[in-house]
Design an enzyme around this catalytic site. Structure first.
Site, PDB file in Angstrom:
ATOM      1  N   GLU A  40      -2.459  -6.582 -43.078  1.00 45.42           N
ATOM      2  CA  GLU A  40      -2.160  -7.954 -43.501  1.00 45.42           C
ATOM      3  C   GLU A  40      -2.750  -8.191 -44.885  1.00 45.42           C
ATOM      4  OE1 GLU A  40      -2.488 -12.517 -41.822  1.00 45.42           O
ATOM      5  OE2 GLU A  40      -4.042 -11.114 -41.207  1.00 45.42           O
ATOM      6  N   LYS A 109       4.929 -14.886 -40.688  1.00 41.70           N
ATOM      7  CA  LYS A 109       3.953 -15.212 -39.644  1.00 41.70           C
ATOM      8  C   LYS A 109       4.340 -16.524 -38.965  1.00 41.70           C
ATOM      9  CE  LYS A 109      -1.104 -15.256 -39.204  1.00 41.70           C
ATOM     10  NZ  LYS A 109      -2.316 -15.050 -40.038  1.00 41.70           N
ATOM     11  N   CYS A 150      -1.186 -10.820 -37.214  1.00 42.84           N
ATOM     12  CA  CYS A 150      -2.518 -11.326 -36.898  1.00 42.84           C
ATOM     13  C   CYS A 150      -2.534 -12.329 -35.740  1.00 42.84           C
ATOM     14  CB  CYS A 150      -3.157 -11.901 -38.157  1.00 42.84           C
ATOM     15  SG  CYS A 150      -4.953 -12.011 -38.067  1.00 42.84           S
TER      16      CYS A 150
END
Length: 272
Positions: A40, A109, A150
């Site tokens: 990331e 995301k 994440c």
């Protein structure tokens, strides 16, 4: 097939980050990796104060480099994530390139990291970022792969839908911190893997104690039995593991949870 996770040390100099990332991708390819993943925010420091300064359009400088190195090495390359600017909004975005250099997937995301653990950590991605609104999967000759970034890993429903759609490997570029990392990083991966009987891989930046946001590191691969089969420490390194889809099939046959779900009583569905 061989999977490589590049746990990159990320500096404040974008060009250095890109150069080192591409060098390690080449190294992974030379050691037989067919699927290579970056962490990331691999081209910039992680933090709400950096996203705007480092943001790029897609295609742009960073994704162009990823496309070129994927084609040069003839691999599938999961480009971790970068801050993306589009239509005046910023996103935390993962791009995937095929062996011909073509863009195969783009994952923004979905779940933004807005947390407050008193005395430990406060962080609010939504101050600068907008959320993505779609699931992202891509096909390889080896298996179908699902993507999250994440914080997406904390949402079991997302992984379950990827499993329902035929994914056998989930990849989460992520940067857990020194509070959530030791507590939940491995636990979440093992949970997602054993719940859905698939492989889960996470790719973190290397730890930099001097950074404003200190990443936990420990890029990991977990098999469908919930076992950790590869794991990095905190330093810059490349983690290799061989993904055995025969083992996945055996586990699903031995404990056939996917066919034994009571869909007459409950269900998780993809809305768009």
């Amino acid at each position: 097939f061989r999977l490589a996770l590049v746990q990159l040390h990320v500096s404040a100099v974008k060009s250095d980050n890109l150069q080192r990332a591409c060098g390690l991708v080449r190294e992974a390819s030379a050691k037989g990796a067919k699927l290579v993943a970056l962490p990331e925010c691999f081209n910039s420091p992680y933090g709400t104060q950096y996203f705007k300064e480092y943001a790029e359009k897609i295609p742009g400088e960073s994704t162009q480099k990823l496309s070129e190195v994927a084609k040069e090495c003839s691999i599938y390359l999961i480009g971790g994530s970068i801050p993306e600017e589009d239509g005046g909004k910023l996103y935390n975005t993962c791009t995937v390139f095929g062996p011909d250099g073509a863009l195969l997937a783009k994952h923004r995301k979905v779940h933004l990291f807005d947390i407050n653990v008193p005395g430990k950590i406060q962080f609010k991605e939504s101050e600068t970022l907008s959320p993505g609104n779609s699931f992202s999967m891509f096909d390889t000759p080896y298996c179908k792969v699902g993507l999250g970034i994440c914080y997406d890993m904390r949402f079991a429903e997302m992984a379950q839908i990827y499993g329902q759609k035929g994914c056998q490997l989930l990849i989460y570029p992520g940067a857990f911190n020194m509070t959530t990392g030791p507590a939940h990083w491995e636990l979440l991966q093992r949970g997602r893997a054993v719940d859905n009987q698939l492989y889960v891989a996470t790719v973190s930046p290397a730890r930099d104690e001097k950074a404003s946001y200190v990443a936990w590191g420990h890029s990991t691969v977990v098999n469908p039995w919930g076992e950790v089969i590869a794991k990095a420490g905190a330093e810059e390194t490349v983690v290799y593991t061989d993904i055995d889809l025969k083992k996945l099939a055996e586990i699903r046959q031995q404990i056939p949870i996917l066919s034994q779900k009571r869909c007459d009583l409950y269900g998780v569905e993809m809305k768009k």
